[in-house]
Every structure is written in structure tokens, then in C-alpha cells.
Design a protein around this motif. Structure first.
Motif, PDB file in Angstrom:
ATOM      1  N   GLU A  97       0.757  -1.132  -0.122  1.00 39.70           N
ATOM      2  CA  GLU A  97       0.072  -0.096   0.044  1.00 39.70           C
ATOM      3  C   GLU A  97       1.017   1.239  -0.085  1.00 39.70           C
ATOM      4  O   GLU A  97       0.569   2.215  -0.754  1.00 39.70           O
ATOM      5  N   ARG A 153       2.543   1.780  -3.322  1.00 39.69           N
ATOM      6  CA  ARG A 153       1.695   2.203  -4.220  1.00 39.69           C
ATOM      7  C   ARG A 153       1.472   3.592  -4.189  1.00 39.69           C
ATOM      8  O   ARG A 153       1.254   4.702  -4.842  1.00 39.69           O
ATOM      9  N   ARG A 182       1.702   6.799  -6.945  1.00 42.07           N
ATOM     10  CA  ARG A 182       0.733   7.895  -7.110  1.00 42.07           C
ATOM     11  C   ARG A 182       1.474   9.298  -7.280  1.00 42.07           C
ATOM     12  O   ARG A 182       0.762   9.983  -8.069  1.00 42.07           O
ATOM     13  N   ARG A 236       5.065   8.471 -11.036  1.00 40.51           N
ATOM     14  CA  ARG A 236       4.996   7.069 -11.444  1.00 40.51           C
ATOM     15  C   ARG A 236       6.178   6.312 -12.147  1.00 40.51           C
ATOM     16  O   ARG A 236       6.290   5.196 -12.523  1.00 40.51           O
ATOM     17  N   TYR A 281       8.127  -0.066  -7.634  1.00 43.16           N
ATOM     18  CA  TYR A 281       7.917  -1.042  -8.625  1.00 43.16           C
ATOM     19  C   TYR A 281       8.719  -2.444  -8.123  1.00 43.16           C
ATOM     20  O   TYR A 281       8.433  -3.509  -7.897  1.00 43.16           O
ATOM     21  N   ILE A 316       7.532  -3.976  -4.757  1.00 45.32           N
ATOM     22  CA  ILE A 316       6.115  -4.512  -4.876  1.00 45.32           C
ATOM     23  C   ILE A 316       6.488  -5.859  -5.251  1.00 45.32           C
ATOM     24  O   ILE A 316       5.807  -6.949  -5.013  1.00 45.32           O
ATOM     25  N   ASN A 341       6.113  -6.161 -12.591  1.00 41.04           N
ATOM     26  CA  ASN A 341       6.684  -5.067 -11.645  1.00 41.04           C
ATOM     27  C   ASN A 341       8.156  -4.920 -11.982  1.00 41.04           C
ATOM     28  O   ASN A 341       8.631  -3.815 -12.265  1.00 41.04           O
TER      29      ASN A 341
END
Length: 288
Positions: A163, A166, A170, A173, A179, A182, A198
Motif C-alpha cells: 500500500e 503504491r 501515485r 509513476r 515497482y 512490490i 513489476n
């Protein structure tokens, strides 16, 4: 008001003389508190300049002096804490940063550095609390959402970690480390294909980033594409051979599954030969 400042110098030796030409100073000098604070900021500026030239130990000496001259200056305590972090002394950084925040609890940078210090000390809960306080003041700090995710990951709260990663994406990018991490979480959860996607995004954003390339290579090997895996792994190791070591992988939050699968990849003869070439001093190469 005036602050009384006692110098325990006794006497000062002039240059060019070992025992002669002595100047006796009064035992007690009265210095204006405002002047002392101003001198503290001057010394702190010198510390900053030294840090810019990567003379961190000399900068640290001056920062210590600066907080003595200006003990109510939260900025200088924050500088001292940051320098302790720079020279990898997180245990010393914590009280300096806490003092800075005691004097001014509206400095997000001090909270972020405090979170970093706690993280290095393995105090991940305290790291989360400090970073979250900083983000409450500066919610657009992309890297700090990422750092918060790392702290949650170390606490084993993987969904919360994703979370936070991400949230950083936001804001930006093209922030490829999010990435990458994740992907680290997804791989440990057994979602190899999504992890690979990712890592592919991260590698596309920064083709010179070694970590996502090597992780992607490992995923591709597991997915049956050995030729592409070997090609990517070679590119990754030539960019940064440290990722070929388990220790460095662990430092960068790689989980057990990814570490083990990467050792299988690195045991392939072409990569073993490459690792021997890139790190001839390394004795713990993966075994075939």
C-alpha cells in the motif's frame, strides 16, 4: 540577557613558541547569548560546507561544537543527527534528532531521518511512527512513502507495505524502486508473473538499475525462459555485481524464495564464470 561562559583555557600558547609568549586569559568571560547562537550557526554552516565536500568527520566535529554554542537551535540538532546518519552512527543520531524535534516538532525532515535511524537499528515500529509523523507534515514525500513501506515489510505486514509503495507511485509513476519492492513482496507470495511485470516496469524506467534486472531474470528462469534469464542476469551483474551476493540481496529486502531461486540462476556455468571474473575475491559463490 547575558550568559556567563567559563573558558578553562588558563593560557594560550602563541604559534612559534612552545613555552614562552604566554597570554593569560580571565577565568570567566561574559558572552552575549545571541552572539553565541550566531557563532553556532556560523560553525554549522562550516559543517554543511565540509559535508558537501564529503569531509564528514570534520563536519561532525563542527556540528557538535555548533550545538554547544546554540543548544536551542533545532536546525543544528537536526544537522548533527543527519551527519551521524551519514557516518553510519544511527545510535547517536537518535538523541540528536529527538532533541531537534523537542525544540521544533514541525520539521518533517527530522522525523524522516529519525525513522531512518530507527530502521538501521532494527527498530521498525519506531521507524514507522517517525516516518508517519513526517508524512503528516509533508505528504508529498515520495521516497518516504517508500521507506515507510520498507519498515512495514520488515514488520511482516506485506499488504501494508505494498500500500505504501503504491502511494509513492501515485506521486511519481517513474519511481522505479517502488515497482521493484512490490515485486519482492509478490514473489514471496508466489505471484511470480505479476512480480516479473513489476520488475520489467522498473527496468524499463531505469535500464541501468541492476536489482530489478536480476530479479526479473530469476523470475524468467522460473517461468521457463532460460535464455532471456541468462542474458538479463549478465547485464545486471555487469551493472552491479554486488547483487550476486546473498548478503547484499538480504540488505535490499530480498525474501527467502527469491534469494534461493537466484542462487539457482547464478549457479548456471556462464554466470558462475562471470561472477568469478567480476568478483575474484569472493569465496562464497553459489554451488552448482
Amino acid at each position: 540577557m547575558l550568559a556567563r561562559f567559563t573558558l578553562s583555557l588558563g593560557l594560550v600558547l602563541l604559534s612559534g613558541s612552545l613555552a614562552t609568549a604566554q597570554v593569560v586569559l580571565p577565568r570567566t568571560l561574559e558572552l552575549n547569548a545571541k552572539e553565541m547562537e550566531q557563532n553556532g550557526f556560523i560553525v554549522a554552516q562550516e559543517a554543511l560546507q565540509l559535508a558537501q565536500f564529503q569531509q564528514f568527520q570534520d563536519a561532525l566535529v563542527r556540528a557538535k561544537l555548533a550545538v554547544q554554542l546554540a543548544p536551542q537551535a533545532h536546525e543544528i540538532w537536526a544537522l548533527l543527527g543527519g551527519l551521524y546518519l551519514t557516518v553510519n552512527q544511527p545510535k547517536d543520531a537518535v538523541p540528536a534528532l529527538e532533541q531537534s524535534l523537542k525544540l521544533n516538532d514541525k520539521n518533517p525532515g527530522a522525523y524522516f531521518n529519525l525513522g531512518s535511524a530507527h530502521f538501521r537499528l532494527g527498530q521498525y515500529g519506531a521507524s514507522v511512527r517517525a516516518i508517519e509523523q513526517g508524512l503528516a507534515l509533508k505528504p508529498d514525500a515520495t521516497e518516504e512513502w517508500f521507506n515507510l513501506g520498507n519498515a512495514y515489510l520488515k514488520l511482516g505486514q506485506k499488504d501494508r507495505a505494498i500500500e505504501q509503495y503504491r502511494r509513492s507511485l501515485r506521486l511519481d509513476r517513474r519511481f522505479w524502486p517502488a515497482y521493484t519492492n512490490i515485486g519482492l513482496v509478490l514473489y514471496e507470495q508466489g505471484n511470480i508473473r505479476q512480480a516479473a511485470k513489476n520488475w520489467e516496469q522498473a527496468a524499463d524506467i531505469d535500464p541501468k538499475a541492476s536489482e530489478p534486472k536480476l530479479a526479473l531474470a530469476t523470475a524468467l528462469l522460473q517461468l521457463g525462459n532460460e535464455a532471456r534469464a541468462l542474458q538479463l542476469a549478465e547485464e545486471a551483474l555487469r551493472l552491479d555485481s554486488r547483487y550476486g551476493t546473498v548478503e547484499f540481496q538480504r540488505e535490499n529486502l530480498w525474501g527467502d524464495r527469491l534469494v534461493a531461486d537466484t542462487q539457482v540462476l547464478l549457479a548456471k556455468p556462464p554466470l558462475r564464470a562471470l561472477m568469478s571474473q567480476l568478483q575474484p575475491e569472493q569465496s562464497a559463490l553459489p554451488q552448482p
